[in-house]
Each structure stands twice: as C-alpha cells, then as structure tokens.
Design a protein around this motif. Structure first.
Motif, PDB file in Angstrom:
ATOM      1  N   HIS A  27      -2.099  63.834 -32.798  1.00  0.00           N
ATOM      2  CA  HIS A  27      -1.044  63.871 -33.823  1.00  0.00           C
ATOM      3  C   HIS A  27      -0.090  65.040 -33.550  1.00  0.00           C
ATOM      4  N   THR A 133       6.740  61.192 -39.628  1.00  0.00           N
ATOM      5  CA  THR A 133       7.077  59.989 -38.865  1.00  0.00           C
ATOM      6  C   THR A 133       6.162  59.866 -37.643  1.00  0.00           C
ATOM      7  N   THR A 134       4.990  60.500 -37.733  1.00  0.00           N
ATOM      8  CA  THR A 134       4.007  60.491 -36.645  1.00  0.00           C
ATOM      9  C   THR A 134       2.644  60.114 -37.205  1.00  0.00           C
ATOM     10  N   THR A 135       2.004  59.134 -36.595  1.00  0.00           N
ATOM     11  CA  THR A 135       0.686  58.678 -37.033  1.00  0.00           C
ATOM     12  C   THR A 135      -0.387  59.700 -36.663  1.00  0.00           C
ATOM     13  N   THR A 141       6.072  56.291 -36.469  1.00  0.00           N
ATOM     14  CA  THR A 141       5.915  55.433 -37.636  1.00  0.00           C
ATOM     15  C   THR A 141       7.043  55.736 -38.617  1.00  0.00           C
ATOM     16  N   ARG A 146       3.518  56.212 -43.162  1.00  0.00           N
ATOM     17  CA  ARG A 146       2.703  57.422 -43.027  1.00  0.00           C
ATOM     18  C   ARG A 146       2.126  57.828 -44.374  1.00  0.00           C
ATOM     19  N   GLU A 149      -0.575  55.448 -45.266  1.00  0.00           N
ATOM     20  CA  GLU A 149      -1.777  55.711 -44.458  1.00  0.00           C
ATOM     21  C   GLU A 149      -2.551  56.899 -45.018  1.00  0.00           C
TER      22      GLU A 149
END
Length: 187
Positions: A27, A133-135, A141, A146, A149
């Motif tokens: 990540h 904006t990062t999984t 993403t 996000r 999630e």
C-alpha cells in the motif's frame, strides 16, 4: 529536500514495514507512486509529498506501536528517532483526517498538541488523495471504493468504521480538489 529525503523515506519505510507487514508495504509503495504522479501540482513540495506518502503508515510497524494509533506513533518515531523535518512529521501525523480518528480514540489533544495541522491545504489534500485512491495492495482505486473497503474491513461500529464514516465527506472533497488541480494542469 530532494532525492535524498525520498531515498531516506523509502529506506525507513521499507525497513519498518516490508518484513513484518508486506501488504502495508505494498500500500505504501502505491501511495508513493500516486505522490510522484500528482507532484507536479505542488511545485517545490514534490519531495516532501513523496516522503510523507512513503512514511504515512510507518506507525503500523509492530516495534513502533505505543498508542495503537499509527499516525501518532509514526510521527513520534520520525521526530524522536530520526529528527525528521517538522513539516514531514506533521503531514504523517495528520494524514487523511487523522484528527477525526484521534477524537474517536480520545487522543485528539495529544495529536493536535504535538503535531498541529499544516496550513498548506493543497499539500494536505494531495496526501489524502494519494492515500485514499490506493488499495491495501497498492493498486489504484476511487476514493468511494477505498472508503467502502475500509468500512467493510473494519466494520461500521469499530473505531475506524466510525472515523471513516465521519471523514468520508472531507476525504471526497480533498480528492475532488486534487482532481480539479490535476485537470487544470497543461498537458
């Protein structure tokens, strides 16, 4: 600041995260990649943004956990063990609306007292954008996905679930401001 701080940040984050928390390291690498991509909107603060993106989750490292609140634990580590740049430490401490989660954890006084929020809105927004904006695996993403999630992973009734529900409108607004700044850049 420049390449040296980015190299130092990568070395510190990799040392603390890659062996014990490989998904968190993935990540982190993805967030740093987003920072490089959006860095042109910030001009002179590109290196600072990339370093903050690289170090934003260092407080999850098992050996650094003191309060259990990674922004605070990470910022204290960077300040106390590395005498890191104050702006960098304050960005790490306050990334992605950490003050709201600090309230949920009854740590707001400590976080705000030790690490006041930086008065640099575009820089703060850019770090939110990169993180949100990062999984967890480092892939790109949307902020909406996000947040969904995170809610799914932690549950709506958890400390993180309550925080992310409160922070979501602010997160989405930050992401929109960065996307607007990116769209305004000449191609």
């Amino acid at each position: 600041m420049g390449d040296l701080i980015k190299e130092w940040a990568t070395q510190v984050a990799e040392t603390e995260l890659s062996g014990t928390l490989p998904q968190r390291w993935a990540h982190t690498q993805g967030v740093a990649e987003r920072a490089v991509e959006v860095g042109d909107t910030l001009g002179r603060d590109v290196s600072l943004l990339v370093a903050a993106a690289t170090l934003h989750d260092v407080g999850y490292a098992p050996r650094l956990v003191v309060t259990g609140f990674h922004p605070l634990d990470g910022a204290r580590f960077l300040r106390d063990e590395h005498q890191a740049d104050e702006r960098l430490v304050r960005l790490v401490a306050n990334h992605s609306f950490a003050l709201l989660e600090a309230e949920e954890r009854e740590l707001r006084k400590e976080l705000a007292g030790e690490f006041p929020l930086l008065e640099e809105p575009l820089l703060v927004d850019a770090l939110v954008y990169c993180d949100m904006t990062t999984t967890p695996d480092g892939d790109r993403t949307t902020a909406q996905d996000r947040v969904a999630e995170i809610r799914s992973r932690y549950g709506d009734d958890s400390v993180v679930g309550r925080f992310i529900r409160r922070a979501a409108p602010e997160i989405f607004a930050s992401v929109e401001r960065v996307e607007a700044a990116l769209a305004a850049q000449p191609r």
